[in-house]
Write a protein that holds these residues in place. Structure first.
Motif, PDB file in Angstrom:
ATOM      1  N   THR A 106     -15.533  10.451 -15.457  1.00  0.00           N
ATOM      2  CA  THR A 106     -14.898  11.773 -15.532  1.00  0.00           C
ATOM      3  C   THR A 106     -13.579  11.750 -14.787  1.00  0.00           C
ATOM      4  O   THR A 106     -13.409  10.977 -13.831  1.00  0.00           O
ATOM      5  CB  THR A 106     -15.808  12.852 -14.917  1.00  0.00           C
ATOM      6  OG1 THR A 106     -16.091  12.499 -13.546  1.00  0.00           O
ATOM      7  CG2 THR A 106     -17.126  12.963 -15.691  1.00  0.00           C
ATOM      8  N   PRO A 107     -12.621  12.579 -15.166  1.00  0.00           N
ATOM      9  CA  PRO A 107     -11.348  12.644 -14.438  1.00  0.00           C
ATOM     10  C   PRO A 107     -11.556  13.153 -13.011  1.00  0.00           C
ATOM     11  O   PRO A 107     -12.493  13.901 -12.729  1.00  0.00           O
ATOM     12  CB  PRO A 107     -10.507  13.611 -15.271  1.00  0.00           C
ATOM     13  CG  PRO A 107     -11.141  13.626 -16.615  1.00  0.00           C
ATOM     14  CD  PRO A 107     -12.608  13.409 -16.380  1.00  0.00           C
ATOM     15  N   VAL A 108     -10.669  12.750 -12.126  1.00  0.00           N
ATOM     16  CA  VAL A 108     -10.757  13.114 -10.709  1.00  0.00           C
ATOM     17  C   VAL A 108      -9.392  13.609 -10.249  1.00  0.00           C
ATOM     18  O   VAL A 108      -8.374  12.945 -10.479  1.00  0.00           O
ATOM     19  CB  VAL A 108     -11.211  11.921  -9.838  1.00  0.00           C
ATOM     20  CG1 VAL A 108     -11.200  12.293  -8.365  1.00  0.00           C
ATOM     21  CG2 VAL A 108     -12.592  11.450 -10.241  1.00  0.00           C
ATOM     22  N   ASP A 109      -9.380  14.775  -9.604  1.00  0.00           N
ATOM     23  CA  ASP A 109      -8.174  15.284  -8.957  1.00  0.00           C
ATOM     24  C   ASP A 109      -8.112  14.738  -7.541  1.00  0.00           C
ATOM     25  O   ASP A 109      -9.100  14.813  -6.794  1.00  0.00           O
ATOM     26  CB  ASP A 109      -8.184  16.815  -8.924  1.00  0.00           C
ATOM     27  CG  ASP A 109      -8.056  17.419 -10.312  1.00  0.00           C
ATOM     28  OD1 ASP A 109      -7.409  16.784 -11.164  1.00  0.00           O
ATOM     29  OD2 ASP A 109      -8.616  18.505 -10.547  1.00  0.00           O
ATOM     30  N   THR A 110      -6.984  14.203  -7.160  1.00  0.00           N
ATOM     31  CA  THR A 110      -6.880  13.579  -5.848  1.00  0.00           C
ATOM     32  C   THR A 110      -5.488  13.772  -5.284  1.00  0.00           C
ATOM     33  O   THR A 110      -4.514  13.998  -6.015  1.00  0.00           O
ATOM     34  CB  THR A 110      -7.202  12.074  -5.933  1.00  0.00           C
ATOM     35  OG1 THR A 110      -7.135  11.485  -4.634  1.00  0.00           O
ATOM     36  CG2 THR A 110      -6.212  11.359  -6.832  1.00  0.00           C
ATOM     37  N   THR A 111      -5.405  13.669  -3.953  1.00  0.00           N
ATOM     38  CA  THR A 111      -4.144  13.659  -3.216  1.00  0.00           C
ATOM     39  C   THR A 111      -3.994  12.293  -2.567  1.00  0.00           C
ATOM     40  O   THR A 111      -4.865  11.875  -1.799  1.00  0.00           O
ATOM     41  CB  THR A 111      -4.107  14.760  -2.151  1.00  0.00           C
ATOM     42  OG1 THR A 111      -4.214  16.033  -2.776  1.00  0.00           O
ATOM     43  CG2 THR A 111      -2.827  14.692  -1.344  1.00  0.00           C
ATOM     44  N   VAL A 112      -2.939  11.593  -2.854  1.00  0.00           N
ATOM     45  CA  VAL A 112      -2.680  10.266  -2.297  1.00  0.00           C
ATOM     46  C   VAL A 112      -1.589  10.408  -1.249  1.00  0.00           C
ATOM     47  O   VAL A 112      -0.532  11.001  -1.502  1.00  0.00           O
ATOM     48  CB  VAL A 112      -2.262   9.271  -3.389  1.00  0.00           C
ATOM     49  CG1 VAL A 112      -1.957   7.911  -2.778  1.00  0.00           C
ATOM     50  CG2 VAL A 112      -3.372   9.137  -4.431  1.00  0.00           C
ATOM     51  N   ARG A 113      -1.854   9.879  -0.053  1.00  0.00           N
ATOM     52  CA  ARG A 113      -0.894   9.925   1.049  1.00  0.00           C
ATOM     53  C   ARG A 113      -0.622   8.509   1.539  1.00  0.00           C
ATOM     54  O   ARG A 113      -1.546   7.724   1.755  1.00  0.00           O
ATOM     55  CB  ARG A 113      -1.421  10.758   2.214  1.00  0.00           C
ATOM     56  CG  ARG A 113      -1.551  12.246   1.936  1.00  0.00           C
ATOM     57  CD  ARG A 113      -1.801  12.974   3.246  1.00  0.00           C
ATOM     58  NE  ARG A 113      -1.919  14.411   3.077  1.00  0.00           N
ATOM     59  CZ  ARG A 113      -3.076  15.062   3.055  1.00  0.00           C
ATOM     60  NH1 ARG A 113      -4.208  14.393   3.193  1.00  0.00           N
ATOM     61  NH2 ARG A 113      -3.101  16.368   2.911  1.00  0.00           N
ATOM     62  N   GLN A 114       0.645   8.202   1.740  1.00  0.00           N
ATOM     63  CA  GLN A 114       1.053   6.946   2.375  1.00  0.00           C
ATOM     64  C   GLN A 114       1.772   7.264   3.667  1.00  0.00           C
ATOM     65  O   GLN A 114       2.760   8.006   3.688  1.00  0.00           O
ATOM     66  CB  GLN A 114       1.959   6.119   1.467  1.00  0.00           C
ATOM     67  CG  GLN A 114       2.322   4.766   2.084  1.00  0.00           C
ATOM     68  CD  GLN A 114       3.284   3.972   1.230  1.00  0.00           C
ATOM     69  OE1 GLN A 114       4.071   4.542   0.478  1.00  0.00           O
ATOM     70  NE2 GLN A 114       3.236   2.646   1.355  1.00  0.00           N
ATOM     71  N   GLU A 115       1.262   6.717   4.775  1.00  0.00           N
ATOM     72  CA  GLU A 115       1.868   6.927   6.088  1.00  0.00           C
ATOM     73  C   GLU A 115       3.013   5.948   6.287  1.00  0.00           C
ATOM     74  O   GLU A 115       2.851   4.731   6.109  1.00  0.00           O
ATOM     75  CB  GLU A 115       0.822   6.729   7.186  1.00  0.00           C
ATOM     76  CG  GLU A 115      -0.389   7.643   7.056  1.00  0.00           C
ATOM     77  CD  GLU A 115      -0.027   9.096   7.213  1.00  0.00           C
ATOM     78  OE1 GLU A 115       0.630   9.432   8.213  1.00  0.00           O
ATOM     79  OE2 GLU A 115      -0.371   9.881   6.313  1.00  0.00           O
ATOM     80  N   LEU A 116       4.169   6.464   6.653  1.00  0.00           N
ATOM     81  CA  LEU A 116       5.323   5.608   6.894  1.00  0.00           C
ATOM     82  C   LEU A 116       5.397   5.231   8.365  1.00  0.00           C
ATOM     83  O   LEU A 116       5.086   6.039   9.242  1.00  0.00           O
ATOM     84  CB  LEU A 116       6.606   6.318   6.463  1.00  0.00           C
ATOM     85  CG  LEU A 116       6.654   6.778   4.994  1.00  0.00           C
ATOM     86  CD1 LEU A 116       8.036   7.323   4.664  1.00  0.00           C
ATOM     87  CD2 LEU A 116       6.263   5.661   4.046  1.00  0.00           C
ATOM     88  N   PRO A 117       5.827   4.015   8.668  1.00  0.00           N
ATOM     89  CA  PRO A 117       5.936   3.598  10.076  1.00  0.00           C
ATOM     90  C   PRO A 117       6.972   4.446  10.804  1.00  0.00           C
ATOM     91  O   PRO A 117       7.894   5.009  10.187  1.00  0.00           O
ATOM     92  CB  PRO A 117       6.357   2.130   9.984  1.00  0.00           C
ATOM     93  CG  PRO A 117       6.047   1.720   8.587  1.00  0.00           C
ATOM     94  CD  PRO A 117       6.177   2.951   7.745  1.00  0.00           C
ATOM     95  N   PRO A 118       6.864   4.551  12.134  1.00  0.00           N
ATOM     96  CA  PRO A 118       7.875   5.305  12.896  1.00  0.00           C
ATOM     97  C   PRO A 118       9.264   4.725  12.695  1.00  0.00           C
ATOM     98  O   PRO A 118       9.472   3.513  12.730  1.00  0.00           O
ATOM     99  CB  PRO A 118       7.394   5.154  14.348  1.00  0.00           C
ATOM    100  CG  PRO A 118       5.941   4.843  14.246  1.00  0.00           C
ATOM    101  CD  PRO A 118       5.766   4.056  12.995  1.00  0.00           C
ATOM    102  N   GLY A 119      10.221   5.586  12.456  1.00  0.00           N
ATOM    103  CA  GLY A 119      11.596   5.162  12.254  1.00  0.00           C
ATOM    104  C   GLY A 119      11.931   4.774  10.840  1.00  0.00           C
ATOM    105  O   GLY A 119      13.101   4.473  10.549  1.00  0.00           O
ATOM    106  N   ALA A 120      10.952   4.764   9.931  1.00  0.00           N
ATOM    107  CA  ALA A 120      11.208   4.390   8.543  1.00  0.00           C
ATOM    108  C   ALA A 120      11.317   5.646   7.688  1.00  0.00           C
ATOM    109  O   ALA A 120      10.731   6.690   7.998  1.00  0.00           O
ATOM    110  CB  ALA A 120      10.105   3.488   8.016  1.00  0.00           C
ATOM    111  N   SER A 121      12.060   5.536   6.608  1.00  0.00           N
ATOM    112  CA  SER A 121      12.203   6.633   5.662  1.00  0.00           C
ATOM    113  C   SER A 121      12.144   6.071   4.254  1.00  0.00           C
ATOM    114  O   SER A 121      12.446   4.891   4.024  1.00  0.00           O
ATOM    115  CB  SER A 121      13.515   7.394   5.889  1.00  0.00           C
ATOM    116  OG  SER A 121      14.617   6.517   5.740  1.00  0.00           O
ATOM    117  N   ALA A 122      11.759   6.918   3.307  1.00  0.00           N
ATOM    118  CA  ALA A 122      11.614   6.487   1.920  1.00  0.00           C
ATOM    119  C   ALA A 122      12.948   6.592   1.196  1.00  0.00           C
ATOM    120  O   ALA A 122      13.625   7.622   1.247  1.00  0.00           O
ATOM    121  CB  ALA A 122      10.560   7.334   1.227  1.00  0.00           C
TER     122      ALA A 122
END
Length: 426
Positions: free
Chosen positions: A96-112
């Motif tokens: 069955t389909p699943v609703d989810t929230t995916v989070r990636q933690e960035l290291p201190p001082g880093a930005s995407a």
């Protein structure tokens, strides 16, 4: 018969009848009919009483079973690029389909610098670090690939960025994974520290037992070899030239070592063994007392320090802290840590909530809020049952802290004799 005669007879009969009727007493006049009275109420005949049923046995209150997690798994792979890049694979193996929230933690001082479609970088509540978040609907039996590219102040420094898949509201972790980018190549797994052999209890006791046996055996052998020499030196016969003629000698009984010698030696060795073991145990237990500061060593293993997202192993467990988030603004607020625990031993292992700590900036610490942790785990007491050999779980641990500053460090351990691991919270 003449008519007059018949007339007189009829009149006589009539008069006679009147006399008879006058002799009969007159009947009372009939009363007018009264209104119909209601029929009397007849009481129902009581039925025989039935025996009363026994009181129902109360059903014991049971905690509701936790909601089963959907079969969602996460994998994080660092890419071999000059700048830090990560590939996140989220798989739904269910039907069955699943609703989810995916989070990636960035290291201190880093930005995407680049995020796949649908993701956005935000500053999480109660955190100084940045995280990238995706809201996904995973189709049945599918794999969704996400990606991020980062920039950091020190590009050559290894960067660890864990990722987790949560329920849609972000309250329950499904699975987590972590990876370390290291200048274009995946970072090697951290070395595992083991306790030195001389600090292991079986080795220590075996060594002391061997010393005891050797000491007693050596004393007994020395006394046995010394007696013939002493007897020869104490003889009163004249000297002669060797070889002396054989002469019959009286048979002598073999003498055993004196009890007065063996008992003191054995008692001294035993007292030394017990005293050494007790002193060592007392010293090590005091070092991991529940009221002490973070420890630098213990009876089993050595203390290991690391950052969020790094797998750290102590004597029995491998701990990985994937995320730490605190409620905003309250005087006594809850901080929730998403923690992965893996049992690396061939036996089941127990762990306890009172041994998991969060250290605050003022130097104090708090242990796990077990009631809040149970609520965060859908009513399941994660410390009630030991972990099976080789098993792994991802779960939230809740710490109730005072003040506005978040914890600076988490200390996690499997048992009171373990050195545990310490994770710096950004």
């Amino acid at each position: 018969m003449p008519a007059s005669t018949r007339h007189h007879r009829a009149l006589a009969v009539f008069v006679h009848c009147l006399g008879i009727l006058s002799a009969v007493p007159a009947l009372p006049a009939a009363a007018p009919p009264a209104a119909a009275a209601p029929p009397p109420v007849v009481a129902p005949t009581p039925e025989p009483a039935m025996p009363s049923a026994p009181p129902a046995v109360p059903t014991p209150t049971r905690a509701a079973p936790p909601v089963a997690k959907p079969p969602v798994t996460v994998a994080v792979v660092p890419e071999s690029t000059p700048a830090p890049r990560y590939r996140i694979q989220v798989r739904n193996s269910g039907g069955t389909p699943v609703d989810t929230t995916v989070r990636q933690e960035l290291p201190p001082g880093a930005s995407a610098t680049a995020i796949t479609a649908g993701g956005r970088a935000t500053r999480a509540t109660g955190q100084s670090a940045t995280e990238v978040t995706w809201q996904l609907k995973l189709p049945a039996r599918s794999t969704t690939t996400l990606g991020t590219a980062l920039t950091a102040a020190a590009p050559a420094r290894p960067l660890t960025a864990p990722a987790c898949a949560y329920a849609r509201d972000g309250s329950r972790p499904y699975d987590c994974a972590t990876a370390t980018w290291n200048a274009g190549a995946p970072a090697a797994a951290p070395e595992r520290s083991e306790a030195p052999p001389w600090r292991r209890t079986p080795v220590l006791l075996a060594g002391l037992g061997t010393v005891t046996v050797l000491a007693v055996g050596g004393v007994w052998t020395w006394r046995r070899r010394r007696r013939p020499v002493a007897a020869a030196l104490s003889g009163h016969h004249p000297g002669t030239v060797y070889p002396r003629p054989a002469a019959p000698r009286p048979e002598q009984l073999r003498r055993k070592p004196s009890v007065w010698l063996i008992v003191p030696v054995a008692a001294a060795v035993l007292a030394g063994t017990v005293g050494t073991a007790a002193w060592t145990a007392t010293r090590q237990v005091a070092a991991v007392d529940t009221d002490s500061q973070p420890t630098s060593g213990a009876w089993l293993g050595q203390g290991v320090n690391g950052a969020v997202g790094e797998p750290l192993r102590e004597s029995a467990f491998e701990f990985t802290v994937y995320r730490v988030a605190c409620e905003p603004g309250a005087a006594a607020r809850q901080c929730e840590a998403t923690v992965g625990v893996r049992n690396l031993t061939p036996e089941q292992q127990s762990w306890h909530g009172r041994l998991q700590r969060a250290y605050l900036p003022d130097g104090n610490f708090v242990s796990t809020d077990e009631q809040a942790t149970r609520a965060a785990n859908q009513g399941r007491d994660v410390f009630a049952q030991p972990m099976a050999a080789g098993s792994r779980t991802v779960l939230p641990l809740v710490f109730t802290v005072a003040g506005k500053a978040p914890p600076e460090q988490l200390e996690l351990r499997s048992g009171v004799f373990s050195a545990g691991v310490r994770v710096d919270v950004p």
